[in-house]
Design an enzyme around this catalytic site. Structure first.
Site, PDB file in Angstrom:
ATOM      1  N   LYS A  44       0.838  -1.201   0.000  1.00 56.18           N
ATOM      2  CA  LYS A  44       0.000   0.000   0.000  1.00 56.18           C
ATOM      3  C   LYS A  44       0.875   1.253   0.000  1.00 56.18           C
ATOM      4  CE  LYS A  44      -0.339   0.277   5.044  1.00 56.18           C
ATOM      5  NZ  LYS A  44      -1.232   0.371   6.211  1.00 56.18           N
ATOM      6  N   TYR A 276      14.810  30.595   6.519  1.00 55.21           N
ATOM      7  CA  TYR A 276      13.706  31.407   6.998  1.00 55.21           C
ATOM      8  C   TYR A 276      13.712  31.542   8.521  1.00 55.21           C
ATOM      9  CZ  TYR A 276      11.593  30.907   2.356  1.00 55.21           C
ATOM     10  OH  TYR A 276      11.348  30.936   1.008  1.00 55.21           O
TER      11      TYR A 276
END
Length: 388
Positions: A44, A276
């Protein structure tokens, strides 16, 4: 997702190298731990980020008798790729696509009456019985049929079977805490599962497989193996929990190595802000290396200031914030060339961090680290051919 069969000659911005020999060896090691039970390779979420079709093929080569997916789209993609191994798909919503699954000979999991009603109608339309597996909620409290509702689901499934609309191929459930050794819910769920299976069989269900064991149960709880085990993360060489052991403790090897090419190396003075918010300020004259991957590639922003990276033979740490497309490491005056390899994680035998190291740095689990690596990062498959 891009799929490359051989290592390219030009360096890539970033790459996730997938070692299919390691995956095959892991499947064999897991099969050895569950002798007497078949193995379902859970692929999956694009095989936990590793690439569903190549990993499914490698797992089948190594002896996996079943494949497991969450969504029907994942299951149908395996069939479209030519994989004819038994496939179980367990996450359904109203509307299916039930008929496509029936016609593709996919086993579908049912947890409630609504799903049984829809799949029997689709079987009528398809003109062939659906292969269905009944999922019991033995205590996880997620998908699965509650014990109080089990008699109705079993009874109606048997009626549908007698009418030729379904074939009940499996009875199964899922653990809540198998990765926590000694947790009282483990014994409670195992007991409840045995009771619910016994009831169904007393009523006349004759399943091909009964299964409960996920990765941690496959590794540590042989009494839970029944007819089939369902390893997911362990197949990719990642331990389901540090508490139960490292991959090496179980003879497993991590399959994915994530690396990138340095996009810039530059000198900066002390007191210089990095990325940042200037959450990192250089302590003195140093060199910075720019690693051209970021949270758009699946690098956790939570790794800001903590994520480990191997550059030029040394562990470095993400300096400042992880941005969308890039992050910085402080090289401490070292000057590797632009284009030098930065290894975020891998098996660890070259001294590089592992996915578990990243999980610890981010306060998460290693499952998330490998599964979240995004589609901008090419998967490069190595050792695709069995030797000998």
């Amino acid at each position: 997702m891009s799929e490359t069969s051989a290592v390219p000659t030009a360096p890539l911005r970033a790459r996730a190298e997938i070692d299919l020999a390691a995956l095959r060896a892991n499947v064999r090691a897991l099969r050895a731990r569950a002798k007497g039970a078949a193995l379902m390779a859970v692929v999956k979420s694009d095989a936990y980020g590793h690439g569903a079709v190549p990993c499914a093929r490698a797992a089948v080569e190594a002896g996996a008798a079943w494949l497991g997916t969450a969504t029907p789209e994942e299951a149908l993609a395996l069939r479209a790729a030519g994989l004819d191994t038994r496939v179980l798909c367990w996450l359904w919503v109203p509307g299916g696509p039930w008929r496509q699954a029936i016609e593709a000979d996919i086993d579908v999991s049912l947890s409630g009456m609504w799903a049984l009603r829809e799949v029997t109608e689709a079987a009528r339309q398809a003109g062939r019985p659906a292969r269905v597996q009944l999922k019991a909620d033995t205590g996880l409290g997620r998908n699965g049929c509650q014990p109080a509702d089990w008699p109705e689901l079993v009874g109606e499934a048997l009626r549908a079977e007698r009418a030729g609309l379904v074939r009940v191929t499996g009875l199964w459930s899922h653990f809540a805490c198998a990765d926590e050794p000694g947790h009282p819910s483990i014994a409670a769920q195992l007991s409840r599962f045995r009771e619910m299976v016994a009831y169904a069989e007393e009523q006349g269900v004759r399943p091909e497989v009964r299964h409960l064991a996920n990765s941690p149960a496959t590794l540590t709880l042989p009494e839970t193996h029944f007819d089939l085990v369902r390893p997911g993360i362990a197949m990719y060489g990642v331990s389901p929990s540090p508490e139960i052991g490292t991959p090496a403790d179980f003879g497993l090897r991590p399959v994915m190595t994530l690396s990138a090419s340095l996009a810039l190396v530059k000198h900066v003075p002390g007191g210089h802000g990095v990325s940042y918010g200037h959450h990192h300020i250089t302590a003195g004259d140093t060199t910075l290396g720019l690693v051209p991957v970021g949270y758009a590639d699946g690098i956790p922003r939570h790794a800001s200031g903590t994520g480990p990276v191997l550059v030029d033979g040394k562990w470095r740490t993400v300096a400042g914030r992880v941005a969308m497309d890039q992050f910085v490491v402080d090289l401490g005056g070292d000057e590797p060339p632009v284009g030098a390899e930065a290894v975020l994680f891998g098996p660890g035998d070259r001294g590089e961090p592992t996915a578990e190291d990243w999980a610890q740095a981010c306060g998460t689990i290693a499952y998330e680290i490998v599964t979240r690596i995004g589609t901008r990062v090419p998967r490069v498959y190595v050792n695709g051919e069995e030797e000998g």
